[in-house]
Design a protein around this motif. Structure first.
Motif, PDB file in Angstrom:
ATOM      1  N   ILE A   1      -3.805  -1.454   1.114  1.00 50.65           N
ATOM      2  CA  ILE A   1      -3.887  -0.520  -0.031  1.00 50.65           C
ATOM      3  C   ILE A   1      -3.258  -1.238  -1.221  1.00 50.65           C
ATOM      4  CG2 ILE A   1      -3.174   1.740  -0.909  1.00 50.65           C
ATOM      5  CD1 ILE A   1      -2.923   2.705   1.994  1.00 50.65           C
TER       6      ILE A   1
ATOM      7  N   TRP B   1      -3.418  -1.725  -9.253  1.00 47.68           N
ATOM      8  CA  TRP B   1      -4.498  -2.050 -10.189  1.00 47.68           C
ATOM      9  C   TRP B   1      -4.205  -3.227 -11.123  1.00 47.68           C
ATOM     10  CZ3 TRP B   1      -1.399  -1.491 -14.231  1.00 47.68           C
ATOM     11  CH2 TRP B   1      -0.449  -0.452 -14.222  1.00 47.68           C
ATOM     12  N   ASN B   2      -3.024  -3.802 -11.050  1.00 46.84           N
ATOM     13  CA  ASN B   2      -2.689  -4.805 -12.075  1.00 46.84           C
ATOM     14  C   ASN B   2      -3.365  -6.155 -11.846  1.00 46.84           C
ATOM     15  OD1 ASN B   2      -1.002  -4.995  -9.832  1.00 46.84           O
ATOM     16  ND2 ASN B   2       0.721  -5.820 -10.978  1.00 46.84           N
TER      17      ASN B   2
ATOM     18  N   LYS C   1      -8.589  -0.951   0.727  1.00 44.22           N
ATOM     19  CA  LYS C   1      -8.764   0.126  -0.255  1.00 44.22           C
ATOM     20  C   LYS C   1      -8.095  -0.274  -1.574  1.00 44.22           C
ATOM     21  CE  LYS C   1      -6.380   3.772  -1.808  1.00 44.22           C
ATOM     22  NZ  LYS C   1      -6.941   3.897  -3.137  1.00 44.22           N
TER      23      LYS C   1
ATOM     24  N   ALA D   1      -7.107   0.128  -5.726  1.00 48.33           N
ATOM     25  CA  ALA D   1      -6.663   1.250  -6.558  1.00 48.33           C
ATOM     26  C   ALA D   1      -7.880   1.972  -7.138  1.00 48.33           C
ATOM     27  CB  ALA D   1      -5.776   0.739  -7.692  1.00 48.33           C
TER      28      ALA D   1
ATOM     29  N   GLY E   1      -5.987   6.729   0.711  1.00 51.84           N
ATOM     30  CA  GLY E   1      -4.782   5.999   1.131  1.00 51.84           C
ATOM     31  C   GLY E   1      -3.977   6.820   2.137  1.00 51.84           C
ATOM     32  N   ARG E   2      -3.862   8.125   1.864  1.00 48.89           N
ATOM     33  CA  ARG E   2      -3.105   8.992   2.789  1.00 48.89           C
ATOM     34  C   ARG E   2      -3.791   9.053   4.155  1.00 48.89           C
ATOM     35  NH1 ARG E   2      -1.029  11.598  -2.019  1.00 48.89           N
ATOM     36  NH2 ARG E   2      -3.036  12.421  -2.621  1.00 48.89           N
TER      37      ARG E   2
ATOM     38  N   SER F   1       3.678   1.353  -6.112  1.00 44.35           N
ATOM     39  CA  SER F   1       4.940   1.840  -6.658  1.00 44.35           C
ATOM     40  C   SER F   1       5.933   2.217  -5.546  1.00 44.35           C
ATOM     41  CB  SER F   1       4.670   3.067  -7.533  1.00 44.35           C
ATOM     42  OG  SER F   1       4.158   4.104  -6.727  1.00 44.35           O
TER      43      SER F   1
ATOM     44  N   THR G   1       5.194   5.728  -4.005  1.00 44.04           N
ATOM     45  CA  THR G   1       4.093   5.721  -3.031  1.00 44.04           C
ATOM     46  C   THR G   1       4.520   4.993  -1.760  1.00 44.04           C
ATOM     47  OG1 THR G   1       2.496   5.772  -4.832  1.00 44.04           O
ATOM     48  CG2 THR G   1       1.656   5.154  -2.687  1.00 44.04           C
TER      49      THR G   1
ATOM     50  N   GLU H   1       5.139  -3.893  -0.714  1.00 44.83           N
ATOM     51  CA  GLU H   1       5.455  -4.688  -1.911  1.00 44.83           C
ATOM     52  C   GLU H   1       5.500  -3.717  -3.080  1.00 44.83           C
ATOM     53  OE1 GLU H   1       6.427  -7.608  -2.011  1.00 44.83           O
ATOM     54  OE2 GLU H   1       5.755  -8.475  -0.120  1.00 44.83           O
TER      55      GLU H   1
ATOM     56  N   GLY I   1       9.719  -3.117  -9.362  1.00 49.65           N
ATOM     57  CA  GLY I   1      11.000  -3.763  -9.624  1.00 49.65           C
ATOM     58  C   GLY I   1      11.492  -3.423 -11.016  1.00 49.65           C
TER      59      GLY I   1
ATOM     60  N   LYS J   1      12.032  -7.445 -16.904  1.00 44.28           N
ATOM     61  CA  LYS J   1      11.890  -6.059 -17.366  1.00 44.28           C
ATOM     62  C   LYS J   1      13.095  -5.599 -18.175  1.00 44.28           C
ATOM     63  CE  LYS J   1       8.282  -5.093 -14.112  1.00 44.28           C
ATOM     64  NZ  LYS J   1       7.925  -4.904 -12.747  1.00 44.28           N
TER      65      LYS J   1
ATOM     66  N   GLU K   1      11.429   1.160 -14.242  1.00 51.31           N
ATOM     67  CA  GLU K   1      10.411   0.126 -14.424  1.00 51.31           C
ATOM     68  C   GLU K   1       9.413   0.574 -15.486  1.00 51.31           C
ATOM     69  OE1 GLU K   1       7.335  -0.287 -11.398  1.00 51.31           O
ATOM     70  OE2 GLU K   1       7.552  -2.456 -11.517  1.00 51.31           O
TER      71      GLU K   1
ATOM     72  N   PHE L   1       6.745  -1.362 -16.700  1.00 50.66           N
ATOM     73  CA  PHE L   1       5.410  -1.866 -16.354  1.00 50.66           C
ATOM     74  C   PHE L   1       4.481  -1.817 -17.568  1.00 50.66           C
ATOM     75  CE2 PHE L   1       2.023  -2.423 -13.021  1.00 50.66           C
ATOM     76  CZ  PHE L   1       2.669  -3.429 -12.333  1.00 50.66           C
TER      77      PHE L   1
ATOM     78  N   TYR M   1       7.366 -14.046  -0.357  1.00 55.10           N
ATOM     79  CA  TYR M   1       7.619 -13.229  -1.542  1.00 55.10           C
ATOM     80  C   TYR M   1       7.778 -11.772  -1.113  1.00 55.10           C
ATOM     81  CZ  TYR M   1       6.461 -10.341  -5.541  1.00 55.10           C
ATOM     82  OH  TYR M   1       6.491  -9.362  -6.492  1.00 55.10           O
TER      83      TYR M   1
END
Ligand code: NAD
Length: 483
Positions: A155, A158-159, A182, A184, A217-218, A234, A237, A255, A258, A293, A386, A388, A452
């Motif tokens: 899952i 979108w970045n 899956k 975003a 996703g759920r 996030s 999530t 992942e 931050g 950030k 964050e 973002f 990472y």
């Protein structure tokens, strides 16, 4: 290359008709949802909205494909993964254009992301997880094996629609798992394109691509025949996934977000290092999981660095993905624009000084100006949370210990960086940052062989490297009494 921003007269848009991949076949369905171009805020394509039945079919196909795929020698799986890379590379310009349009980044960055993702997968293919013999005596033999888990659900956020998908496809398949991917909901198209290519290379069911909303996703996270969820997104999530995966005790890689601090050392060279520092915070419009950030700047450099950063920011052009010379696009979606706007308003209401605010195109797209803040209180949301997005707080410090304490005063722990001319001195500070990745004079820097991942609430487990491959396996011990 297919560049299209408006709906043509026949109503058929360039990327309409991209289908999901289930059990080696394209699945066309009637239910679909719009995909918006972030530069215009208008729909430019649609994507299929998977049902629970579609998911069940994909899981069944992935389960059926698993035994043969897992039994295949690593070298054979590797050959197919590399063949897939070559096939994607052959369409990298086209896929890159799709990445650019759906994610809202300049065309060159979309193509660069696609090729970068392939660089990682090829690098993963050069790694190998091997069995290890721990004991081999006259009366006992013990071997540790790394065996694939089974059906993996991936899952993604979108970045980086191409990179994040490739980061999951490569390791999951190399290690012998079968996959349900899956993407975003706001960037579904790239994954569908990758699925279309993959379907012609891998045995049926080895990779399935489903698109839909958060519900999909759920359903994946709760599905009793999916053995692992590999998630990028996030923190909130991530927590929901962990809770939802508990009843089936799924393996998880999370992942997450931050709030990476950067500490500027007193010997930082404004002339040669400021530009790189700027881009550590503003690459991809600040929509990078591990990027600067918030920044802590020594009081003696504060005025000079702020004015230099403003001069650098003034030369950055923001605009749509297909316009030449554009370096930054819009935010990827309306919700993210709202978050950044809220944090900026909160900072201003607390007396922060926006010493630079960039230009944005006149457009209904999801643009937010590059915004640089000084004199921001530590309690401001832009420091605590964050963002973002393209707004950053530069915070003054008087002694290094103060900077380190404030940098570590967060529940996140993805990455951090320290910047200065004396690399040893910067490194001594960097290792005191409580984060999964600490960088010196760069932020971020990643590679296929470099693990990472985040610590604390920035995640669970790692991606990349042998350690990242290992996360897609179960540890099985073969223990034989010989006499
Ligand atoms: P998000 O968590 O809202 O969504 C990510 C994915 O999760 C989407 O595919 C979404 O449909 C799905 N999803 C949403 N709710 C779900 C649920 N309850 N169960 C299962 N799936 C669900 O994140 P986003 O807004 O798409 O991405 C931005 C965030 O991702 C930022 O916080 C960023 O830092 C983080 N991120 C982290 C990394 C990393 O490697 N650490 C990389 C990129 C992005």
């Amino acid at each position: 290359m297919n560049i299209q921003t408006t709906v043509p007269e026949n109503g058929q848009r360039a990327h309409d008709g991209l289908a999901m991949v289930i059990g080696g076949k394209l699945r066309q369905i009637n239910n679909s949802f719009d995909v918006l171009d972030p530069a215009t805020g208008q729909a430019f394509a649609s994507a299929p909205e998977a049902s629970q039945q579609d998911l069940d079919d994909a899981v069944a196909a992935a389960e059926a494909a698993f035994p043969a795929w897992a039994a295949m020698p690593w070298s054979d799986r590797r050959a197919l993964v590399l063949k897939f890379c070559d096939a994607v590379a052959a369409e990298a310009d086209d896929i890159g254009a799709l990445v650019a349009q759906e994610a809202g980044k300049p065309l060159a960055k979309g193509i660069g992301e696609t090729n970068g993702g392939l660089f990682f997968v090829r690098g993963f293919a050069n790694l190998e997880l091997k069995s290890e013999v721990l004991r081999d005596t006259d009366n006992q033999y013990v071997r540790v094996e790394k065996r694939p888990i089974g059906v993996v659900g991936a899952i993604t956020a979108w970045n980086y629609p191409a990179l994040l998908a490739l980061w999951k496809i490569g390791p999951a398949l190399l290690t012998g798992n079968t996959l349900i991917l899956k993407p975003a909901p706001s960037t579904p198209l790239t994954a569908l394109r990758l699925g279309k290519i993959a379907k012609n290379i891998f045995p049926a069911g080895v990779i399935n691509v489903l698109t839909g909303g958060d519900d999909l996703g759920r359903w994946m996270t709760a599905h009793d025949r999916i053995g692992k969820i590999a998630f990028t997104g996030s923190v909130d999530t991530g927590k929901a996934i962990m809770a939802n995966a508990a009843p089936t005790l799924k393996r998880l890689t999370l992942e997450l977000g931050g709030n990476d601090a950067a500490i500027i050392m007193p010997d930082f060279d404004i002339n040669t290092q400021a530009e790189e520092l700027f881009w550590a915070g503003f690459a991809n419009n600040g929509q990078v999981c591990a990027c600067m950030k918030r920044a802590y700047v020594p009081s003696e450099l504060y005025e000079a660095l702020c004015s230099r950063l403003a001069a650098i920011a003034a030369n950055v052009k923001m605009g749509p993905w297909n316009e030449p010379d554009v370096e930054l696009g819009p935010l990827q979606n309306r919700q993210q624009l709202d978050i950044v706007t809220e944090l900026v308003e909160d900072a201003i209401s607390r007396g922060a000084n926006a010493f630079f605010k960039g230009d944005v195109p006149q457009s209904p797209g999801f643009y937010h100006p590059v915004t640089l803040f000084r004199d921001v209180p530590d309690e401001a949301r832009i420091v605590r949370e964050e963002q973002f997005g393209p707004a950053l707080a530069f915070l003054k410090y008087h002694d290094l210990q103060d900077a380190i304490t404030r940098a570590n005063d967060t529940l996140y722990g993805l990455a951090g960086s320290v910047w200065g001319r004396n690399i040893d001195a910067a490194t001594a500070v960097a290792v005191r940052l409580q984060a999964g990745n600490v960088f010196v004079n760069q932020h971020p820097s990643m590679g296929p062989e470099i693990p990472y991942g985040g610590i604390r609430q920035s995640g669970l487990g790692v991606e990349c490297g042998v350690q990242g491959l290992s996360e897609y396996t179960n540890t099985v011990v073969v223990n034989i009494k010989k006499d």
